[in-house]
Design an enzyme around this catalytic site. Structure first.
Site, PDB file in Angstrom:
ATOM      1  N   TYR A  95      -2.384   3.395 -11.977  1.00  0.00           N
ATOM      2  CA  TYR A  95      -1.210   4.271 -11.845  1.00  0.00           C
ATOM      3  C   TYR A  95       0.106   3.492 -11.900  1.00  0.00           C
ATOM      4  O   TYR A  95       1.167   4.036 -11.626  1.00  0.00           O
ATOM      5  CB  TYR A  95      -1.295   5.141 -10.576  1.00  0.00           C
ATOM      6  CG  TYR A  95      -1.498   4.354  -9.306  1.00  0.00           C
ATOM      7  CD1 TYR A  95      -0.456   3.669  -8.693  1.00  0.00           C
ATOM      8  CD2 TYR A  95      -2.762   4.284  -8.723  1.00  0.00           C
ATOM      9  CE1 TYR A  95      -0.652   2.947  -7.548  1.00  0.00           C
ATOM     10  CE2 TYR A  95      -2.971   3.567  -7.565  1.00  0.00           C
ATOM     11  CZ  TYR A  95      -1.905   2.903  -6.980  1.00  0.00           C
ATOM     12  OH  TYR A  95      -2.114   2.179  -5.835  1.00  0.00           O
ATOM     13  N   LYS A 139     -13.311  -3.632   2.139  1.00  0.00           N
ATOM     14  CA  LYS A 139     -14.209  -2.494   1.897  1.00  0.00           C
ATOM     15  C   LYS A 139     -15.692  -2.893   1.933  1.00  0.00           C
ATOM     16  O   LYS A 139     -16.511  -2.159   2.461  1.00  0.00           O
ATOM     17  CB  LYS A 139     -13.903  -1.856   0.536  1.00  0.00           C
ATOM     18  CG  LYS A 139     -12.550  -1.160   0.463  1.00  0.00           C
ATOM     19  CD  LYS A 139     -12.394  -0.520  -0.919  1.00  0.00           C
ATOM     20  CE  LYS A 139     -11.051   0.134  -1.088  1.00  0.00           C
ATOM     21  NZ  LYS A 139     -10.966   0.917  -2.325  1.00  0.00           N
ATOM     22  N   GLU A 191     -24.454  -7.545 -17.715  1.00  0.00           N
ATOM     23  CA  GLU A 191     -25.435  -7.653 -16.635  1.00  0.00           C
ATOM     24  C   GLU A 191     -24.933  -6.912 -15.373  1.00  0.00           C
ATOM     25  O   GLU A 191     -25.697  -6.234 -14.682  1.00  0.00           O
ATOM     26  CB  GLU A 191     -25.682  -9.145 -16.362  1.00  0.00           C
ATOM     27  CG  GLU A 191     -26.635  -9.463 -15.233  1.00  0.00           C
ATOM     28  CD  GLU A 191     -27.959  -8.704 -15.324  1.00  0.00           C
ATOM     29  OE1 GLU A 191     -28.399  -8.405 -16.453  1.00  0.00           O
ATOM     30  OE2 GLU A 191     -28.521  -8.387 -14.258  1.00  0.00           O
ATOM     31  N   ARG A 192     -23.631  -7.028 -15.111  1.00  0.00           N
ATOM     32  CA  ARG A 192     -23.064  -6.356 -13.933  1.00  0.00           C
ATOM     33  C   ARG A 192     -23.144  -4.829 -14.107  1.00  0.00           C
ATOM     34  O   ARG A 192     -23.440  -4.096 -13.177  1.00  0.00           O
ATOM     35  CB  ARG A 192     -21.604  -6.802 -13.778  1.00  0.00           C
ATOM     36  CG  ARG A 192     -21.014  -6.502 -12.442  1.00  0.00           C
ATOM     37  CD  ARG A 192     -19.595  -7.050 -12.377  1.00  0.00           C
ATOM     38  NE  ARG A 192     -18.992  -6.825 -11.080  1.00  0.00           N
ATOM     39  CZ  ARG A 192     -17.694  -6.896 -10.850  1.00  0.00           C
ATOM     40  NH1 ARG A 192     -16.854  -7.202 -11.835  1.00  0.00           N
ATOM     41  NH2 ARG A 192     -17.206  -6.671  -9.650  1.00  0.00           N
ATOM     42  N   GLY A 215     -16.009  -0.354 -16.888  1.00  0.00           N
ATOM     43  CA  GLY A 215     -15.931  -1.159 -15.676  1.00  0.00           C
ATOM     44  C   GLY A 215     -17.181  -1.048 -14.827  1.00  0.00           C
ATOM     45  O   GLY A 215     -17.967  -0.103 -14.969  1.00  0.00           O
ATOM     46  N   ALA A 216     -17.361  -2.046 -13.954  1.00  0.00           N
ATOM     47  CA  ALA A 216     -18.502  -2.046 -13.027  1.00  0.00           C
ATOM     48  C   ALA A 216     -18.087  -2.706 -11.713  1.00  0.00           C
ATOM     49  O   ALA A 216     -18.924  -3.156 -10.942  1.00  0.00           O
ATOM     50  CB  ALA A 216     -19.693  -2.767 -13.651  1.00  0.00           C
ATOM     51  N   ASP A 247     -13.280   7.174  -2.524  1.00  0.00           N
ATOM     52  CA  ASP A 247     -12.691   6.821  -3.829  1.00  0.00           C
ATOM     53  C   ASP A 247     -13.303   7.649  -4.965  1.00  0.00           C
ATOM     54  O   ASP A 247     -12.597   8.121  -5.860  1.00  0.00           O
ATOM     55  CB  ASP A 247     -12.898   5.331  -4.133  1.00  0.00           C
ATOM     56  CG  ASP A 247     -11.997   4.442  -3.288  1.00  0.00           C
ATOM     57  OD1 ASP A 247     -10.909   4.898  -2.896  1.00  0.00           O
ATOM     58  OD2 ASP A 247     -12.377   3.290  -3.033  1.00  0.00           O
ATOM     59  N   SER A 279      -0.444   4.105   0.874  1.00  0.00           N
ATOM     60  CA  SER A 279      -1.070   5.029   1.827  1.00  0.00           C
ATOM     61  C   SER A 279      -0.120   5.466   2.945  1.00  0.00           C
ATOM     62  O   SER A 279      -0.102   6.655   3.290  1.00  0.00           O
ATOM     63  CB  SER A 279      -2.343   4.406   2.410  1.00  0.00           C
ATOM     64  OG  SER A 279      -3.312   4.316   1.387  1.00  0.00           O
ATOM     65  N   SER A 339       0.837  -1.212   0.000  1.00  0.00           N
ATOM     66  CA  SER A 339       0.000   0.000   0.000  1.00  0.00           C
ATOM     67  C   SER A 339       0.868   1.256   0.000  1.00  0.00           C
ATOM     68  O   SER A 339       1.863   1.355   0.724  1.00  0.00           O
ATOM     69  CB  SER A 339      -0.901   0.008   1.244  1.00  0.00           C
ATOM     70  OG  SER A 339      -1.524   1.271   1.354  1.00  0.00           O
TER      71      SER A 339
HETATM   72  P1  ATR Z   1     -11.970  -3.287  -8.586  1.00  0.00           P
HETATM   73  O1  ATR Z   1     -12.566  -3.409  -7.206  1.00  0.00           O
HETATM   74  O2  ATR Z   1     -10.514  -2.956  -8.594  1.00  0.00           O
HETATM   75  O3  ATR Z   1     -12.746  -2.354  -9.463  1.00  0.00           O
HETATM   76  P2  ATR Z   1     -13.167  -5.732  -9.592  1.00  0.00           P
HETATM   77  O4  ATR Z   1     -14.331  -5.549  -8.697  1.00  0.00           O
HETATM   78  O5  ATR Z   1     -12.550  -7.072  -9.710  1.00  0.00           O
HETATM   79  O6  ATR Z   1     -11.979  -4.756  -9.206  1.00  0.00           O
HETATM   80  O7  ATR Z   1     -13.587  -5.199 -11.060  1.00  0.00           O
HETATM   81  C1  ATR Z   1     -12.732  -5.264 -12.138  1.00  0.00           C
HETATM   82  C2  ATR Z   1     -13.388  -4.586 -13.345  1.00  0.00           C
HETATM   83  O8  ATR Z   1     -12.485  -4.675 -14.444  1.00  0.00           O
HETATM   84  C3  ATR Z   1     -14.685  -5.225 -13.803  1.00  0.00           C
HETATM   85  O9  ATR Z   1     -15.500  -4.242 -14.386  1.00  0.00           O
HETATM   86  C4  ATR Z   1     -14.192  -6.219 -14.860  1.00  0.00           C
HETATM   87  O10 ATR Z   1     -15.165  -6.579 -15.822  1.00  0.00           O
HETATM   88  P3  ATR Z   1     -16.211  -7.792 -15.522  1.00  0.00           P
HETATM   89  O11 ATR Z   1     -17.273  -7.220 -14.629  1.00  0.00           O
HETATM   90  O12 ATR Z   1     -16.706  -8.174 -16.856  1.00  0.00           O
HETATM   91  O13 ATR Z   1     -15.389  -8.885 -14.854  1.00  0.00           O
HETATM   92  C5  ATR Z   1     -13.107  -5.396 -15.515  1.00  0.00           C
HETATM   93  N1  ATR Z   1     -12.091  -6.219 -16.198  1.00  0.00           N
HETATM   94  C6  ATR Z   1     -11.092  -6.910 -15.615  1.00  0.00           C
HETATM   95  N2  ATR Z   1     -10.336  -7.534 -16.567  1.00  0.00           N
HETATM   96  C7  ATR Z   1     -10.892  -7.208 -17.772  1.00  0.00           C
HETATM   97  C8  ATR Z   1     -10.578  -7.511 -19.134  1.00  0.00           C
HETATM   98  N3  ATR Z   1      -9.524  -8.292 -19.453  1.00  0.00           N
HETATM   99  N4  ATR Z   1     -11.351  -6.985 -20.097  1.00  0.00           N
HETATM  100  C9  ATR Z   1     -12.395  -6.197 -19.801  1.00  0.00           C
HETATM  101  N5  ATR Z   1     -12.753  -5.873 -18.537  1.00  0.00           N
HETATM  102  C10 ATR Z   1     -12.002  -6.365 -17.535  1.00  0.00           C
END
Ligand code: ATR
Length: 276
Positions: free
Chosen positions: A220, A66, A153-154, A126-127, A102, A17, A15
């Site tokens: 980063y 978290k 879906e996520r 991302g989600a 965040d 931090s 970390s």
């Molecule tokens: P964090 O808490 O760091 O955001 P996470 O909850 O594991 O980590 O989420 C990772 C995100 O990166 C998700 O949106 C994931 O997409 P999925 O929901 O489809 O899994 C996305 N992600 C990770 N690797 C990926 C890849 N190779 N291509 C596209 N999206 C990716």
């Protein structure tokens, strides 16, 4: 007596931090110290009650704690962290209260570079945990958030939970990316794609970008991801990920102490630790 702050997580040894917060503490001449503590999911409740009993000034939570924090009956999350479903900052002044900084971190990093995002079209890749914090925060300041996630879906579930608190959020699949980017003001990568060691990866390539766009990558390590290098070559403005880390820490520090710490000092400490 020296006041104690810290980050709880597992793994936590890498970390950034501690260096970041200790740089701020030194710059402000405070009698305090920020440490990293390895705490498991099962141990989080005891660790927080112990930290509270020992008079800690405050703690941050990182992986895998978290989301777990919200399962603890004694922790009171604020509305934003409850909506996001994750707590990254705990304060002990008035009970044991949870916050999530965040999203604010990402918002300040972005607005430093491009001004207010109210009414702007933001494509959010991302989600996961980071994307959730960003979606809730950006929607709360009036941005139009367009979530694009590999698992559609996520993404849809995230859009629904932000919409339920009044945000302007929609979700799409990767097939819509090109069209969405043509009319977007901002692109945020909130996935781990492009992070060390798989630095050659990117979801969006330069041919999908235009010069008016601001491209922000929360990764980063490295500072200039492949996405940002391609964005630069396409004439887009870029925002690197370290300031999200700095501002989320600065906001946590402000919650604990009432003092806004020197973000330039914290940024320097982070860049030094990254060897940049
Ligand atoms: P964090 O808490 O760091 O955001 P996470 O909850 O594991 O980590 O989420 C990772 C995100 O990166 C998700 O949106 C994931 O997409 P999925 O929901 O489809 O899994 C996305 N992600 C990770 N690797 C990926 C890849 N190779 N291509 C596209 N999206 C990716």
């Amino acid at each position: 007596m020296e006041e104690v702050f810290g980050v709880f997580g597992d793994p936590v040894e890498h970390s950034l931090s501690p260096v970041m917060h200790n740089a701020a503490i030194s710059a402000l001449g405070m009698k305090a110290r920020y440490h990293a503590f390895r705490v498991s999911r099962e141990g989080l409740g005891d660790a927080l009650l112990g930290a509270c009993a020992m008079g800690f000034g405050g703690v941050n939570l990182t992986i895998p704690l978290k989301e777990r924090a919200l399962e603890l009956g004694f922790l009171e999350p604020d509305a934003l962290s409850r909506g996001i479903g994750a707590v990254n900052t705990v304060d002990f002044k008035d009970g044991i209260r949870g916050f999530n900084t965040d999203g604010v971190g990402a918002l300040r990093a972005l607005e430093d570079a491009c001004g207010s995002i109210r009414g702007k079209r933001v494509v959010l890749l991302g989600a996961g945990g980071a994307a959730r914090a960003i979606a809730f925060q950006f929607a709360s300041v009036g941005a139009r958030v367009l979530i694009v996630n590999r698992t559609e879906e996520r993404g849809r579930r995230l859009a629904e939970s932000v919409s339920s608190v009044g945000g302007a959020v929609e979700a799409f699949g990767f097939a819509s990316l090109g069209e969405l980017l043509d009319s977007a003001h901002v692109l945020v990568n909130a996935t781990s794609v492009g992070m060390h060691p798989l630095v050659n990866r990117t979801i969006v390539t330069g041919d999908m970008l235009h010069p008016g766009l601001v491209v922000f990558d929360i990764v980063y390590n490295p500072l200039k991801t492949r996405l940002l290098l391609e964005a630069e070559a396409a004439g887009a403005r870029i925002v690197t990920g370290e300031m999200m880390l700095v501002y989320q820490g600065a906001e946590a520090f402000r919650i604990w102490t009432g003092v806004m710490p020197p973000v330039d000092v914290m940024k320097r400490a982070v860049l030094d630790a990254l060897g940049v």
